[in-house]
Design an enzyme around this catalytic site. Structure first.
Site, PDB file in Angstrom:
ATOM      1  N   ASN A   1       2.439   1.414   4.340  1.00  0.00           N
ATOM      2  CA  ASN A   1       2.682   0.068   5.110  1.00  0.00           C
ATOM      3  C   ASN A   1       2.469   0.085   6.406  1.00  0.00           C
ATOM      4  O   ASN A   1       3.127  -0.358   7.421  1.00  0.00           O
ATOM      5  CB  ASN A   1       4.016  -0.423   4.753  1.00  0.00           C
ATOM      6  CG  ASN A   1       4.272  -1.817   5.097  1.00  0.00           C
ATOM      7  OD1 ASN A   1       5.514  -2.051   5.687  1.00  0.00           O
ATOM      8  ND2 ASN A   1       3.371  -2.692   5.120  1.00  0.00           N
TER       9      ASN A   1
ATOM     10  N   CYS B   1       0.945  -1.203  -0.172  1.00  0.00           N
ATOM     11  CA  CYS B   1      -0.097  -0.237  -0.014  1.00  0.00           C
ATOM     12  C   CYS B   1       1.005   1.172  -0.013  1.00  0.00           C
ATOM     13  O   CYS B   1       2.187   1.042  -0.395  1.00  0.00           O
ATOM     14  CB  CYS B   1      -1.016   0.034   1.145  1.00  0.00           C
ATOM     15  SG  CYS B   1      -0.410  -0.187   2.771  1.00  0.00           S
TER      16      CYS B   1
ATOM     17  N   ASP C   1      -8.437   4.130   1.444  1.00  0.00           N
ATOM     18  CA  ASP C   1      -7.215   4.181   2.566  1.00  0.00           C
ATOM     19  C   ASP C   1      -7.964   4.667   3.882  1.00  0.00           C
ATOM     20  O   ASP C   1      -8.450   5.637   3.974  1.00  0.00           O
ATOM     21  CB  ASP C   1      -6.293   5.163   2.051  1.00  0.00           C
ATOM     22  CG  ASP C   1      -5.015   5.303   2.654  1.00  0.00           C
ATOM     23  OD1 ASP C   1      -5.066   4.801   4.065  1.00  0.00           O
ATOM     24  OD2 ASP C   1      -4.074   5.494   2.361  1.00  0.00           O
TER      25      ASP C   1
ATOM     26  N   CYS D   1      -1.479   0.902   7.387  1.00  0.00           N
ATOM     27  CA  CYS D   1      -2.837   0.645   7.394  1.00  0.00           C
ATOM     28  C   CYS D   1      -3.289  -0.628   6.808  1.00  0.00           C
ATOM     29  O   CYS D   1      -3.516  -1.665   7.400  1.00  0.00           O
ATOM     30  CB  CYS D   1      -3.677   1.813   6.857  1.00  0.00           C
ATOM     31  SG  CYS D   1      -3.243   3.194   8.015  1.00  0.00           S
ATOM     32  N   ARG D   2      -3.366  -0.558   5.363  1.00  0.00           N
ATOM     33  CA  ARG D   2      -3.955  -1.572   4.570  1.00  0.00           C
ATOM     34  C   ARG D   2      -3.010  -2.699   4.341  1.00  0.00           C
ATOM     35  O   ARG D   2      -3.477  -3.873   4.428  1.00  0.00           O
ATOM     36  CB  ARG D   2      -4.247  -0.995   3.178  1.00  0.00           C
ATOM     37  CG  ARG D   2      -5.531   0.061   3.443  1.00  0.00           C
ATOM     38  CD  ARG D   2      -5.760   0.620   1.916  1.00  0.00           C
ATOM     39  NE  ARG D   2      -4.456   1.637   1.710  1.00  0.00           N
ATOM     40  CZ  ARG D   2      -4.281   2.124   0.563  1.00  0.00           C
ATOM     41  NH1 ARG D   2      -5.110   2.227  -0.164  1.00  0.00           N
ATOM     42  NH2 ARG D   2      -3.320   2.816   0.630  1.00  0.00           N
ATOM     43  N   SER D   3      -2.031  -2.610   3.879  1.00  0.00           N
ATOM     44  CA  SER D   3      -1.081  -3.933   3.509  1.00  0.00           C
ATOM     45  C   SER D   3      -0.378  -4.604   5.060  1.00  0.00           C
ATOM     46  O   SER D   3      -0.555  -5.795   4.576  1.00  0.00           O
ATOM     47  CB  SER D   3       0.231  -3.325   2.670  1.00  0.00           C
ATOM     48  OG  SER D   3       1.004  -2.605   3.207  1.00  0.00           O
TER      49      SER D   3
HETATM   50  P1  4NP Z   1      -1.806   2.783   4.116  1.00  0.00           P
HETATM   51  O1  4NP Z   1      -2.240   4.463   4.803  1.00  0.00           O
HETATM   52  O2  4NP Z   1      -1.267   3.208   2.709  1.00  0.00           O
HETATM   53  O3  4NP Z   1      -2.799   2.147   4.096  1.00  0.00           O
HETATM   54  O4  4NP Z   1      -0.685   2.457   5.061  1.00  0.00           O
HETATM   55  C1  4NP Z   1      -1.564   5.514   4.732  1.00  0.00           C
HETATM   56  C2  4NP Z   1      -0.725   5.675   6.028  1.00  0.00           C
HETATM   57  C3  4NP Z   1       0.042   6.857   5.782  1.00  0.00           C
HETATM   58  C4  4NP Z   1      -0.089   7.752   4.997  1.00  0.00           C
HETATM   59  C5  4NP Z   1      -0.953   7.614   3.701  1.00  0.00           C
HETATM   60  C6  4NP Z   1      -1.550   6.264   3.824  1.00  0.00           C
HETATM   61  N1  4NP Z   1       0.836   9.079   4.941  1.00  0.00           N
HETATM   62  O5  4NP Z   1       0.210   9.860   4.015  1.00  0.00           O
HETATM   63  O6  4NP Z   1       1.507   9.009   5.892  1.00  0.00           O
END
Ligand code: 4NP
Length: 156
Positions: free
Chosen positions: A11, A8, A125, A13-15
């Site tokens: 790294n 994702c 997300d 939340c989703r992955s």
């Molecule tokens: P993820 O979510 O891609 O599902 O881990 C996010 C976590 C952090 C950020 C963006 C998306 N960020 O911009 O810090």
């Protein structure tokens, strides 16, 4: 070994959620000796960090082990060393294909593409939506279909 990497943006939340859910399903089906699972982000902001508390909480609620998850950034080598690199959304997959160039060995796809006739292409997300329950259900469903696909393809 069959090697699967979930990817994702951050790294956190989703992955990592997909990694933990898929690991449980693989273990439940007795395949943990032949399937390895990891996750990574296309971004570098959270390298070394544990998952977001929303991810940890929803995994806990569903009795899924969330220990040992630590963010890292995806690399060009990952596109060679993993068999399947599964992005959570269209942007992730675009970035992965660019990173792979012409040399990547891995099959690169979006998780929700494995669910037949599905209306959604991207896992939203939760870092921005705050809805970790919705994302858990989507990822769990996607992982069921992905695992069936891999079992059929790898004859395992
Ligand atoms: P993820 O979510 O891609 O599902 O881990 C996010 C976590 C952090 C950020 C963006 C998306 N960020 O911009 O810090």
């Amino acid at each position: 070994m069959v090697k699967i990497l979930f990817v994702c943006l951050g790294n956190i939340c989703r992955s990592p959620m997909a990694e933990a859910i898929f690991r449980k399903k693989v273990k439940d089906q007795g395949l943990d000796k032949i399937v390895t699972i990891d996750s990574a982000g296309t971004g570098r902001w959270h390298i070394g960090n544990p998952p977001h508390e929303g991810t940890i909480e929803i995994l806990k609620q569903n009795q899924i082990d969330a220990s040992g998850l630590k963010a890292r950034q995806v690399s060009e080598d990952d596109l060679q060393s993993f068999d399947y690199v599964i992005g959570m959304d269209t942007e992730n997959v675009g970035n992965l294909r660019a990173l792979a160039g012409h040399h990547g060995k891995a099959e690169v796809a979006r998780l929700l593409d494995f669910i037949p006739n599905y209306q959604l292409a991207d896992v939203p997300d939760p870092y921005f939506t705050g809805n970790f329950e919705e994302v858990f259900d989507l990822i769990s469903d996607g992982c069921d279909h992905l695992l069936s696909y891999i079992r059929e393809k790898e004859q395992i």
